[in-house]
Design a protein around this motif. Structure first.
Motif, PDB file in Angstrom:
ATOM      1  N   ASP A 543      33.710  54.272  36.475  1.00 20.67           N
ATOM      2  CA  ASP A 543      34.580  54.552  37.480  1.00 20.67           C
ATOM      3  C   ASP A 543      35.678  55.141  37.111  1.00 20.67           C
ATOM      4  OD1 ASP A 543      35.709  55.299  39.911  1.00 20.67           O
ATOM      5  OD2 ASP A 543      34.720  53.659  40.977  1.00 20.67           O
ATOM      6  N   ASP A 544      36.393  56.215  37.393  1.00 19.58           N
ATOM      7  CA  ASP A 544      37.504  56.540  36.949  1.00 19.58           C
ATOM      8  C   ASP A 544      38.818  55.515  37.583  1.00 19.58           C
ATOM      9  OD1 ASP A 544      36.798  58.369  35.124  1.00 19.58           O
ATOM     10  OD2 ASP A 544      37.027  59.936  36.420  1.00 19.58           O
ATOM     11  N   ASP A 545      38.389  55.348  38.781  1.00 21.91           N
ATOM     12  CA  ASP A 545      39.435  54.717  39.941  1.00 21.91           C
ATOM     13  C   ASP A 545      39.371  53.179  39.713  1.00 21.91           C
ATOM     14  OD1 ASP A 545      39.769  57.134  40.618  1.00 21.91           O
ATOM     15  OD2 ASP A 545      38.350  57.150  42.183  1.00 21.91           O
ATOM     16  N   ALA A 546      38.460  52.559  38.862  1.00 20.37           N
ATOM     17  CA  ALA A 546      38.316  51.076  38.824  1.00 20.37           C
ATOM     18  C   ALA A 546      39.604  50.461  38.332  1.00 20.37           C
ATOM     19  CB  ALA A 546      37.051  50.584  38.123  1.00 20.37           C
ATOM     20  N   ALA A 547      40.252  51.282  37.302  1.00 14.89           N
ATOM     21  CA  ALA A 547      41.440  50.682  36.590  1.00 14.89           C
ATOM     22  C   ALA A 547      42.391  50.601  37.467  1.00 14.89           C
ATOM     23  CB  ALA A 547      41.955  51.346  35.480  1.00 14.89           C
ATOM     24  N   GLU A 548      42.694  51.509  38.192  1.00  9.58           N
ATOM     25  CA  GLU A 548      43.741  51.829  39.419  1.00  9.58           C
ATOM     26  C   GLU A 548      43.516  50.753  40.820  1.00  9.58           C
ATOM     27  OE1 GLU A 548      46.520  52.571  38.200  1.00  9.58           O
ATOM     28  OE2 GLU A 548      47.311  51.613  40.481  1.00  9.58           O
ATOM     29  N   ARG A 549      42.236  50.618  40.986  1.00  8.90           N
ATOM     30  CA  ARG A 549      42.074  49.640  42.035  1.00  8.90           C
ATOM     31  C   ARG A 549      42.340  48.197  41.635  1.00  8.90           C
ATOM     32  NH1 ARG A 549      37.077  52.332  42.871  1.00  8.90           N
ATOM     33  NH2 ARG A 549      36.019  50.859  41.739  1.00  8.90           N
ATOM     34  N   LEU A 550      41.936  47.969  40.233  1.00  9.45           N
ATOM     35  CA  LEU A 550      42.159  46.592  39.797  1.00  9.45           C
ATOM     36  C   LEU A 550      43.500  46.345  39.707  1.00  9.45           C
ATOM     37  CD1 LEU A 550      41.199  43.942  38.896  1.00  9.45           C
ATOM     38  CD2 LEU A 550      40.811  44.903  36.428  1.00  9.45           C
ATOM     39  N   ARG A 551      44.342  47.254  39.068  1.00  7.56           N
ATOM     40  CA  ARG A 551      45.728  46.981  39.172  1.00  7.56           C
ATOM     41  C   ARG A 551      46.419  46.955  40.443  1.00  7.56           C
ATOM     42  NH1 ARG A 551      45.809  51.587  35.430  1.00  7.56           N
ATOM     43  NH2 ARG A 551      45.488  50.922  33.303  1.00  7.56           N
ATOM     44  N   ALA A 552      46.029  47.723  41.492  1.00  3.31           N
ATOM     45  CA  ALA A 552      46.614  47.467  42.875  1.00  3.31           C
ATOM     46  C   ALA A 552      46.146  46.253  43.454  1.00  3.31           C
ATOM     47  CB  ALA A 552      45.683  48.582  43.726  1.00  3.31           C
ATOM     48  N   ALA A 553      45.049  45.588  43.114  1.00  5.72           N
ATOM     49  CA  ALA A 553      44.582  44.088  43.599  1.00  5.72           C
ATOM     50  C   ALA A 553      45.472  43.260  42.871  1.00  5.72           C
ATOM     51  CB  ALA A 553      43.043  44.007  43.324  1.00  5.72           C
ATOM     52  N   ALA A 554      45.607  43.439  41.553  1.00  6.97           N
ATOM     53  CA  ALA A 554      46.610  42.567  40.956  1.00  6.97           C
ATOM     54  C   ALA A 554      48.155  42.639  41.557  1.00  6.97           C
ATOM     55  CB  ALA A 554      46.679  42.613  39.475  1.00  6.97           C
TER      56      ALA A 554
END
Ligand SMILES: Nc1nc2c(ncn2[C@@H]2O[C@H](COP(=O)(O)OP(=O)(O)OP(=O)(O)O)[C@@H](O)[C@H]2O)c(=O)[nH]1
Ligand SMILES: [Mg+2]
Length: 574
Positions: A543-554
């Motif tokens: 998923d293209d957005d997975a990285a950004e979601r994870l960064r946002a969660a961190a």
């Protein structure tokens, strides 16, 4: 810190971590998968349960090399034979957790280490956690005897790592013989990086060697960021029924008991380890996010390879079916056979009345020749489409094979992706015949109002249809002018014929529509081929957005950490 919001943010972090797909074997993917699994485990095994129940007893995990004397130490500290020491290495396979009977409720549920089944009897499997209630352990403290960290058995090693990740405190046991080994230091380095609370026990050391070994070990600890960790020495002594004499372990035992009875000291240990674990989880999340982005980039690259190849094929067929390429060989020969070379053209250019008379009679006699043109067009178009389907598949496969991730994906699919798909020829045949039928219908519809006219009737739907196909094939070639040659002349003849029936504006529209119909069908055909690759990529779940979601969660976790650090400075900044 608001525990509730930190718990929420860590639950979200765990979800974001789990939703990251790392299926492709890009460089470091293997490593990233292992780290991610470790992180999810640590959240579930330790960080979340510890945050939710900050009052739970302190869990000291006894870890270290095989034969260092861990089980013997645990028995000796407890003062009872609670775990089996042994001569055969490795001895301890199933972890043993000793706790005060009053604390049983903290451990028999799935609060920590939820993946391990609880048992109260002796167990030999790495999948179980043996619980031993003992009055000899003070309330508020639990001691876990772990398998060795440098085991020949992989299951032991990874379990030991998981258990250490679940510890509030590491009691790291090493011996005079083993203390310089690499594996224990890798673990200690990880502990130092995460600020995990660690105490070291130098075990099984001959009294005369204690000064030298303990001095060296202390220097090693200092240089590796563990200067503040307590170091205990237990000299090599007689083991009686699995236990060392009480006075030999008095110091370790005293320290552990003091910790158990001092709520502030215990909280400080728990907080140190917990904060370190959260900090390290958030740091590593950014690495996993980067790994996720690399996966997404690779998927995009493989997708682009398929798209480029099939877009090029569609364009190539589109061009070749309009630039005169098809007006060669069999198609041209059959068309000329049908219309003759110059005679009909000259007829068409002369008086209309005369044309009608001549042409009508002339066409009537040629139904088989119309059919032959149709067949030639069919096979010419099919060949053109098939060639480009093969080359697009070859091109895509070559591009995929140029990277390991793509090569693996193609191989794992079990499909022959370097060729057009098995049923493609039949599909192409059907598409071409359907197009010819479209053209026929176009001509029939256009002729509906002219049906009564002698010319339309004379040329017939079939004859006019093949003429229209020929016009389409010369659409961009320029049907007039010397450079168009024989093919151009032939196409011009088709055009004149159609114009004589429908008028020139109508012919332009008909040709454009027929060409568009062909393009749509070709596009559908190639899209059906392309999808073989795209389906493989979609199936990866990257998923293209997975990285950004994870960064946002961190980042949310970091914000809470910083807010807490600001409210109660603890010396730790990043
Ligand atoms: N003489 C002597 N023997 C010891 C001492 N500590 C451990 N041993 C012996 O060393 C052997 C291994 O000790 P364990 O306590 O089972 O070691 P361990 O670290 O738990 O080993 P694993 O469970 O395999 O990782 C046993 O035979 C113990 O009796 C000690 O201080 N003195
Ligand atoms: Mg043991």
């Amino acid at each position: 810190m608001s525990t509730a919001s930190m718990v929420t943010s860590l639950v979200r972090l765990r979800e974001a971590l789990q939703s990251v797909a790392l299926p492709l074997d890009v460089p470091h993917a293997q490593e990233s998968r292992a780290i991610r699994a470790e992180m999810v485990d640590q959240l579930e095994d330790y960080v979340l349960p510890r945050l939710i129940q900050i009052d739970a007893p302190l869990l000291a995990v006894v870890g270290g090399s095989t034969g260092a004397g861990k089980s013997t130490l645990v028995n000796s500290v407890v003062g009872a034979r609670v775990t089996e020491p042994g001569v055969l290495r490795p001895t301890t396979r199933s972890p043993v957790l000793v706790h005060n009977p009053d604390d049983a409720a903290w451990f028999d549920g799935a609060r920590i280490l939820p993946h391990l089944a609880r048992t109260t009897g002796a167990a030999t499997s790495t999948g179980t956690l043996q619980l031993v209630p003992s009055e000899a352990v003070p309330p508020g403290l639990a001691i876990l005897d772990a398998p060795d960290i440098d085991s020949v058995e992989e299951a032991n090693r990874s379990l030991a790592a998981e258990l250490l990740a679940a510890a509030d405190l590491w009691l790291f046991v090493t011996s005079a013989a083993r203390y310089a080994d690499q594996v224990p230091w890798d673990f200690l380095k990880a502990a130092a990086e995460r600020s995990t609370a660690v105490a070291i026990v130098l075990d099984r050391t001959a009294p005369e060697a204690v000064d030298e070994v303990a001095g060296h070990l202390a220097r090693m600890l200092t240089s590796r960021g563990l200067r503040d960790s307590p170091l205990f020495v237990v000299t090599e002594g007689a083991v009686d029924d699995g236990l060392l004499a009480a006075e030999m372990v008095a110091e370790v035992r005293g320290w552990l008991h003091a910790l158990a009875s001092d709520a502030d000291a215990r909280d400080a240990v728990v907080k140190q380890t917990l904060d370190g674990a959260v900090r390290s989880l958030s740091h590593r999340s950014y690495d996993i996010a980067d790994a996720s982005a690399v996966q997404a980039e690779m998927v995009a690259r493989l997708r682009a390879a398929a798209d480029d190849a099939y877009d090029a094929a569609i364009t190539a067929v589109d061009e070749a079916s309009a630039d005169g390429t098809l007006l060669r060989g069999e198609v041209l020969a059959r068309w000329q056979e049908f219309v003759g070379t110059g005679e009909l053209l000259r007829s068409l250019e002369t008086k209309v009345g005369w044309v009608r008379d001549r042409v009508v009679g002339w066409f009537r006699g040629k139904p088989q020749q119309v059919e032959r043109v149709t067949v030639a067009v069919e096979s010419g178009l099919e060949t053109l489409i098939l060639e480009h389907a093969e080359s697009a598949a070859e091109r895509t496969q070559a591009a995929w094979r140029s990277v390991k991730a793509g090569q693996d994906l193609a191989e794992d699919s079990g499909a022959d992706l370097g060729r057009a798909s098995r049923g493609f020829r039949a599909e192409a045949e059907r598409a071409v015949r359907d197009w010819q039928h479209d053209v026929l219908e176009l001509v029939r519809a256009e002729g509906a109002e002219k049906r009564s006219t002698a010319r339309f009737l004379a040329f017939g739907v079939n004859g006019l249809s093949v003429a229209l196909m020929i016009v389409v094939f010369a659409h961009t070639a320029g049907v007039t002018g010397a450079e168009a040659g024989i093919a151009g002349g032939s196409a011009l003849l088709g055009q004149k014929l159609l114009e004589a029936v429908f008028g020139d504006q109508a012919v332009r529209t008909l040709a454009a529509r027929a060409r568009e119909d062909l393009n749509v069908r070709v596009q559908e055909l190639f899209d059906g081929e392309r999808v073989r690759y795209l389906d493989l990529l979609d199936g990866l779940g990257v998923d293209d957005d997975a990285a950004e979601r994870l960064r946002a969660a961190a980042r949310v976790v970091d914000d809470l950490r910083f807010a807490e650090a600001g409210a109660a400075p603890s010396g730790e900044s990043a």
